[in-house]
Scaffold this motif. Structure first.
Motif, PDB file in Angstrom:
ATOM      1  N   LEU A 189      -9.122 -41.715  75.039  1.00  0.00           N
ATOM      2  CA  LEU A 189      -9.655 -42.044  73.578  1.00  0.00           C
ATOM      3  C   LEU A 189     -10.421 -40.865  73.021  1.00  0.00           C
ATOM      4  O   LEU A 189     -10.069 -40.826  71.661  1.00  0.00           O
ATOM      5  CB  LEU A 189     -10.492 -43.155  73.780  1.00  0.00           C
ATOM      6  N   ASP A 190     -11.179 -40.248  73.816  1.00  0.00           N
ATOM      7  CA  ASP A 190     -11.980 -39.043  73.233  1.00  0.00           C
ATOM      8  C   ASP A 190     -11.078 -38.029  72.464  1.00  0.00           C
ATOM      9  O   ASP A 190     -11.472 -37.459  71.378  1.00  0.00           O
ATOM     10  CB  ASP A 190     -13.014 -38.621  74.143  1.00  0.00           C
ATOM     11  N   LEU A 191     -10.108 -37.824  73.406  1.00  0.00           N
ATOM     12  CA  LEU A 191      -8.984 -36.878  72.915  1.00  0.00           C
ATOM     13  C   LEU A 191      -8.377 -37.228  71.700  1.00  0.00           C
ATOM     14  O   LEU A 191      -8.243 -36.368  70.537  1.00  0.00           O
ATOM     15  CB  LEU A 191      -7.853 -36.266  74.058  1.00  0.00           C
ATOM     16  N   MET A 192      -8.197 -38.270  71.447  1.00  0.00           N
ATOM     17  CA  MET A 192      -7.408 -39.025  70.351  1.00  0.00           C
ATOM     18  C   MET A 192      -8.257 -38.949  69.228  1.00  0.00           C
ATOM     19  O   MET A 192      -7.915 -38.619  67.928  1.00  0.00           O
ATOM     20  CB  MET A 192      -6.971 -40.450  70.851  1.00  0.00           C
ATOM     21  N   LEU A 193      -9.531 -39.368  69.507  1.00  0.00           N
ATOM     22  CA  LEU A 193     -10.459 -39.292  68.208  1.00  0.00           C
ATOM     23  C   LEU A 193     -10.782 -37.820  67.572  1.00  0.00           C
ATOM     24  O   LEU A 193     -10.929 -37.669  66.676  1.00  0.00           O
ATOM     25  CB  LEU A 193     -11.939 -40.070  68.768  1.00  0.00           C
ATOM     26  N   ALA A 194     -10.671 -37.060  68.414  1.00  0.00           N
ATOM     27  CA  ALA A 194     -10.984 -35.746  68.288  1.00  0.00           C
ATOM     28  C   ALA A 194      -9.783 -34.897  67.516  1.00  0.00           C
ATOM     29  O   ALA A 194      -9.878 -34.018  66.760  1.00  0.00           O
ATOM     30  CB  ALA A 194     -11.171 -34.623  69.384  1.00  0.00           C
ATOM     31  N   GLU A 195      -8.310 -35.640  67.732  1.00  0.00           N
ATOM     32  CA  GLU A 195      -7.305 -34.600  67.459  1.00  0.00           C
ATOM     33  C   GLU A 195      -6.453 -35.491  66.237  1.00  0.00           C
ATOM     34  O   GLU A 195      -5.759 -34.861  65.572  1.00  0.00           O
ATOM     35  CB  GLU A 195      -6.335 -34.316  68.705  1.00  0.00           C
ATOM     36  N   TYR A 196      -6.797 -36.730  66.460  1.00  0.00           N
ATOM     37  CA  TYR A 196      -5.667 -37.596  65.235  1.00  0.00           C
ATOM     38  C   TYR A 196      -6.891 -38.657  64.538  1.00  0.00           C
ATOM     39  O   TYR A 196      -7.979 -38.833  64.782  1.00  0.00           O
ATOM     40  CB  TYR A 196      -5.061 -38.544  66.143  1.00  0.00           C
ATOM     41  N   ASP A 197      -6.223 -39.021  63.592  1.00  0.00           N
ATOM     42  CA  ASP A 197      -7.004 -40.154  62.628  1.00  0.00           C
ATOM     43  C   ASP A 197      -6.880 -41.493  63.247  1.00  0.00           C
ATOM     44  O   ASP A 197      -5.754 -42.156  62.765  1.00  0.00           O
ATOM     45  CB  ASP A 197      -6.361 -40.119  61.343  1.00  0.00           C
ATOM     46  N   VAL A 198      -7.728 -41.626  64.111  1.00  0.00           N
ATOM     47  CA  VAL A 198      -7.679 -43.344  64.746  1.00  0.00           C
ATOM     48  C   VAL A 198      -8.188 -44.163  63.864  1.00  0.00           C
ATOM     49  O   VAL A 198      -9.600 -44.043  63.532  1.00  0.00           O
ATOM     50  CB  VAL A 198      -8.249 -43.177  66.218  1.00  0.00           C
ATOM     51  N   LEU A 199      -7.619 -45.183  63.610  1.00  0.00           N
ATOM     52  CA  LEU A 199      -7.988 -46.246  62.438  1.00  0.00           C
ATOM     53  C   LEU A 199      -8.688 -47.359  63.247  1.00  0.00           C
ATOM     54  O   LEU A 199      -9.518 -48.008  62.656  1.00  0.00           O
ATOM     55  CB  LEU A 199      -6.807 -46.701  61.680  1.00  0.00           C
ATOM     56  N   ALA A 200      -8.343 -47.640  64.669  1.00  0.00           N
ATOM     57  CA  ALA A 200      -8.841 -48.541  65.140  1.00  0.00           C
ATOM     58  C   ALA A 200      -8.492 -48.711  66.571  1.00  0.00           C
ATOM     59  O   ALA A 200      -7.596 -47.909  67.139  1.00  0.00           O
ATOM     60  CB  ALA A 200      -8.105 -50.377  64.685  1.00  0.00           C
ATOM     61  N   VAL A 201      -9.443 -49.414  67.529  1.00  0.00           N
ATOM     62  CA  VAL A 201      -9.381 -49.257  68.920  1.00  0.00           C
ATOM     63  C   VAL A 201      -9.108 -50.703  69.413  1.00  0.00           C
ATOM     64  O   VAL A 201      -9.887 -51.756  69.086  1.00  0.00           O
ATOM     65  CB  VAL A 201     -10.443 -48.687  69.768  1.00  0.00           C
ATOM     66  N   VAL A 202      -7.881 -51.204  70.187  1.00  0.00           N
ATOM     67  CA  VAL A 202      -7.645 -52.501  70.665  1.00  0.00           C
ATOM     68  C   VAL A 202      -7.725 -52.567  71.966  1.00  0.00           C
ATOM     69  O   VAL A 202      -7.108 -51.763  72.593  1.00  0.00           O
ATOM     70  CB  VAL A 202      -6.160 -52.932  70.052  1.00  0.00           C
TER      71      VAL A 202
END
Length: 206
Positions: free
Chosen positions: A143-156
């Motif tokens: 999740l930390d990698l995704m938050l750093a590299e992509y536009d994460v709109l929501a976490v389910v």
């Protein structure tokens, strides 16, 4: 992806999305159901001219009759997903917080760039939805990698409510509208309606 519309287009019966759609009860919404054997029809699409735009042509008669058209895609970068990307205005990318899913985002990005260059130059990536997130260290790292590299709109979160809904034949949003999962998807729905996609900068399990 809409099975009847694609199958009829492939067989050249030219049945469009409107003709294949069914109204959802009293709601002002319609759906075009898929079928399990749709994947078996994929090979037929390769024999067609302009096979990447079969769904786009089947969708065209719908025009502006709907406010939103959502196209659900299989978890593979095959001809069905390419058809969806060719027909879409924008993309929401769900990805589990597992390492292989995270790595697959790079391949999807490359495919989207190809679609933009060759078929659909206006295709927009709205963002990513991190799904099935749990409390494990590995899930948090991804999740930390995704938050750093992509536009994460929501976490389910990965919760039992979502699984029970599958067996009941109802979505968790219908079954438990006040659950954390429903609220997360409701947030994304609000973004779609307002056309304002605000990525998260951080996220904490609560």
């Amino acid at each position: 992806v809409t099975a009847p519309a694609i199958e009829d287009e492939v067989s050249q019966n030219h049945k469009n999305v409107l003709q294949a759609s069914t109204r959802c009860g009293k709601a002002l919404s319609f759906f075009t159901p898929s079928r399990r054997d749709l994947a078996n029809r994929e090979w037929l699409m390769f024999a067609r001219l302009n096979r990447e735009t079969i769904l786009k042509r089947a969708r065209a008669p719908a025009g502006d009759r709907f406010d939103y058209i959502l196209i659900d895609c299989p978890p593979a970068l095959g001809i069905l997903t390419i058809n969806a990307l060719a027909a879409a205005d924008g993309v929401l990318i769900p990805s589990t917080t597992e390492y292989l899913s995270y790595r697959g985002l790079t391949n999807l990005e490359e495919t989207i760039e190809d679609i933009r260059e060759l078929i659909n130059p206006n295709l927009t990536v709205y963002g990513t939805i991190a799904t099935k997130h749990d409390r494990t260290t590995k899930s948090r790292q991804v999740l930390d990698l995704m938050l750093a590299e992509y536009d994460v709109l929501a976490v389910v979160k990965k919760l039992t409510e979502a699984v029970s809904g599958i067996y009941d034949g109802r979505s968790v949003v219908e079954q438990l509208p006040d659950s954390e999962i429903s609220k997360a998807y409701g947030l994304v729905a609000d973004m779609i309606v307002t056309e304002t996609f605000t990525p998260l900068t951080e996220w904490t399990w609560k």
